[in-house]
Design a protein around this motif. Structure first.
Motif, PDB file in Angstrom:
ATOM      1  N   MET A  98       1.451  -7.602  20.132  1.00  0.00           N
ATOM      2  CA  MET A  98       0.381  -7.127  19.301  1.00  0.00           C
ATOM      3  C   MET A  98      -0.224  -5.898  19.968  1.00  0.00           C
ATOM      4  N   THR A  99      -0.720  -4.999  19.168  1.00  0.00           N
ATOM      5  CA  THR A  99      -1.246  -3.749  19.690  1.00  0.00           C
ATOM      6  C   THR A  99      -2.767  -3.712  19.603  1.00  0.00           C
ATOM      7  N   ASN A 100      -3.376  -2.951  20.451  1.00  0.00           N
ATOM      8  CA  ASN A 100      -4.831  -2.807  20.430  1.00  0.00           C
ATOM      9  C   ASN A 100      -5.256  -1.553  19.694  1.00  0.00           C
ATOM     10  N   THR A 101      -4.394  -0.982  18.883  1.00  0.00           N
ATOM     11  CA  THR A 101      -4.695   0.222  18.134  1.00  0.00           C
ATOM     12  C   THR A 101      -5.879  -0.025  17.213  1.00  0.00           C
ATOM     13  N   LYS A 102      -6.842   0.885  17.266  1.00  0.00           N
ATOM     14  CA  LYS A 102      -8.001   0.753  16.385  1.00  0.00           C
ATOM     15  C   LYS A 102      -7.714   1.539  15.112  1.00  0.00           C
ATOM     16  N   LEU A 103      -7.727   0.847  14.004  1.00  0.00           N
ATOM     17  CA  LEU A 103      -7.461   1.469  12.721  1.00  0.00           C
ATOM     18  C   LEU A 103      -8.662   1.280  11.820  1.00  0.00           C
ATOM     19  N   LYS A 104      -8.877   2.224  10.940  1.00  0.00           N
ATOM     20  CA  LYS A 104     -10.014   2.160  10.037  1.00  0.00           C
ATOM     21  C   LYS A 104      -9.496   2.068   8.614  1.00  0.00           C
ATOM     22  N   VAL A 105      -9.906   1.038   7.914  1.00  0.00           N
ATOM     23  CA  VAL A 105      -9.597   0.872   6.503  1.00  0.00           C
ATOM     24  C   VAL A 105     -10.925   0.912   5.770  1.00  0.00           C
ATOM     25  N   ALA A 106     -10.985   1.685   4.700  1.00  0.00           N
ATOM     26  CA  ALA A 106     -12.221   1.769   3.923  1.00  0.00           C
ATOM     27  C   ALA A 106     -12.612   0.386   3.416  1.00  0.00           C
ATOM     28  N   VAL A 107     -13.890   0.140   3.382  1.00  0.00           N
ATOM     29  CA  VAL A 107     -14.408  -1.150   2.907  1.00  0.00           C
ATOM     30  C   VAL A 107     -14.231  -1.224   1.391  1.00  0.00           C
ATOM     31  N   PHE A 108     -13.674  -2.328   0.925  1.00  0.00           N
ATOM     32  CA  PHE A 108     -13.520  -2.539  -0.511  1.00  0.00           C
ATOM     33  C   PHE A 108     -14.767  -3.229  -1.031  1.00  0.00           C
ATOM     34  N   ASP A 109     -15.456  -2.559  -1.963  1.00  0.00           N
ATOM     35  CA  ASP A 109     -16.711  -3.096  -2.474  1.00  0.00           C
ATOM     36  C   ASP A 109     -16.596  -3.668  -3.885  1.00  0.00           C
ATOM     37  N   GLY A 110     -15.382  -3.745  -4.398  1.00  0.00           N
ATOM     38  CA  GLY A 110     -15.184  -4.314  -5.725  1.00  0.00           C
ATOM     39  C   GLY A 110     -15.161  -3.280  -6.831  1.00  0.00           C
ATOM     40  N   SER A 111     -15.581  -2.048  -6.524  1.00  0.00           N
ATOM     41  CA  SER A 111     -15.622  -1.037  -7.570  1.00  0.00           C
ATOM     42  C   SER A 111     -14.547   0.026  -7.403  1.00  0.00           C
ATOM     43  N   ARG A 129      -3.384  -0.228   2.003  1.00  0.00           N
ATOM     44  CA  ARG A 129      -3.862   0.138   3.341  1.00  0.00           C
ATOM     45  C   ARG A 129      -4.082  -1.105   4.213  1.00  0.00           C
ATOM     46  N   MET A 130      -4.626  -2.151   3.629  1.00  0.00           N
ATOM     47  CA  MET A 130      -4.848  -3.384   4.391  1.00  0.00           C
ATOM     48  C   MET A 130      -3.526  -4.011   4.827  1.00  0.00           C
ATOM     49  N   LEU A 131      -2.534  -4.011   3.941  1.00  0.00           N
ATOM     50  CA  LEU A 131      -1.232  -4.559   4.311  1.00  0.00           C
ATOM     51  C   LEU A 131      -0.622  -3.765   5.458  1.00  0.00           C
ATOM     52  N   ALA A 132      -0.777  -2.444   5.423  1.00  0.00           N
ATOM     53  CA  ALA A 132      -0.270  -1.617   6.524  1.00  0.00           C
ATOM     54  C   ALA A 132      -1.003  -1.962   7.819  1.00  0.00           C
ATOM     55  N   HIS A 133      -2.303  -2.115   7.730  1.00  0.00           N
ATOM     56  CA  HIS A 133      -3.124  -2.460   8.896  1.00  0.00           C
ATOM     57  C   HIS A 133      -2.702  -3.823   9.464  1.00  0.00           C
ATOM     58  N   LEU A 134      -2.552  -4.798   8.599  1.00  0.00           N
ATOM     59  CA  LEU A 134      -2.161  -6.138   9.037  1.00  0.00           C
ATOM     60  C   LEU A 134      -0.738  -6.160   9.592  1.00  0.00           C
ATOM     61  N   ARG A 135       0.148  -5.336   9.008  1.00  0.00           N
ATOM     62  CA  ARG A 135       1.513  -5.246   9.510  1.00  0.00           C
ATOM     63  C   ARG A 135       1.527  -4.681  10.932  1.00  0.00           C
ATOM     64  N   ILE A 136       0.730  -3.640  11.169  1.00  0.00           N
ATOM     65  CA  ILE A 136       0.656  -3.038  12.504  1.00  0.00           C
ATOM     66  C   ILE A 136       0.170  -4.063  13.524  1.00  0.00           C
TER      67      ILE A 136
END
Length: 181
Positions: free
Chosen positions: A1-14, A23-30
């Motif tokens: 597992m990597t300690n890379t800090k990644l930023k995904v925009a917050v999903f607010d429902g709108s 983007r979240m799937l890419a983040h979780l895959r990493i």
């Protein structure tokens, strides 16, 4: 597992759930957590032979503990990347897979009327003169992406024909040249 800090925009429902999901799937895959988004069957109780082997039981317990930790990490990452309004809807979820499934049910609407509406929107699309060509193409590609997320494929050739037919009047000469040239 990597300690890379990644930023995904917050999903607010709108916003656009499909882009956030990608983007979240890419983040979780990493982070090596994508696999925990699928509901896993609980581990079967150990057989008598497995219970008799303490080394096997120890490995089994460690594997289950590791799986639980990964599920909790995935759930935490999902919780950290959604807004308060969305979090209230899924805060009772206990696993990443459960939260992910709930988000898809809530925001990835796949009903027949939506499917028909999106297809009609693509096939009746007309570019606006007030927008740049890039903005119009981006709008068209977003609609195609929405259809792809509903497992409705529009072949490249059909997309090209739809874009060509949606061009504004000022491109009539170009349309004629491309059609018959």
């Amino acid at each position: 597992m990597t300690n890379t800090k990644l930023k995904v925009a917050v999903f607010d429902g709108s916003g656009d759930f499909c882009f956030w999901k990608t983007r979240m799937l890419a983040h979780l895959r990493i982070l090596g957590l994508k696999g925990v988004l699928k509901e896993q069957e609980s581990i079967a109780p150990p057989t008598e032979a497995e219970e008799a082997d303490p080394e096997n039981m120890k490995k089994r317990i460690e594997d289950e503990k590791s799986r639980r930790e990964l599920c909790e990490k995935a759930l935490d990452i999902i919780f950290l990347n959604i807004g308060d309004k969305v979090l209230r809807k899924i805060d009772q979820c206990t696993t990443g897979a459960e939260a992910w499934s709930m988000l898809e049910r809530l925001y990835l609407v796949n009903s027949l009327p939506i499917r028909v509406y999106l297809q009609l929107k693509v096939y009746n699309y007309r570019m606006r003169d007030s927008n740049s060509l890039d903005d119009n193409i981006d709008e068209f590609l977003k609609m195609i992406s929405d259809l792809n997320n509903l497992q409705i494929q529009v072949p490249d050739e059909v997309q090209a024909i739809l874009i060509l037919s949606s061009l504004p009047e000022k491109y009539d000469m170009l349309k004629e040249t491309l059609k018959y040239g």
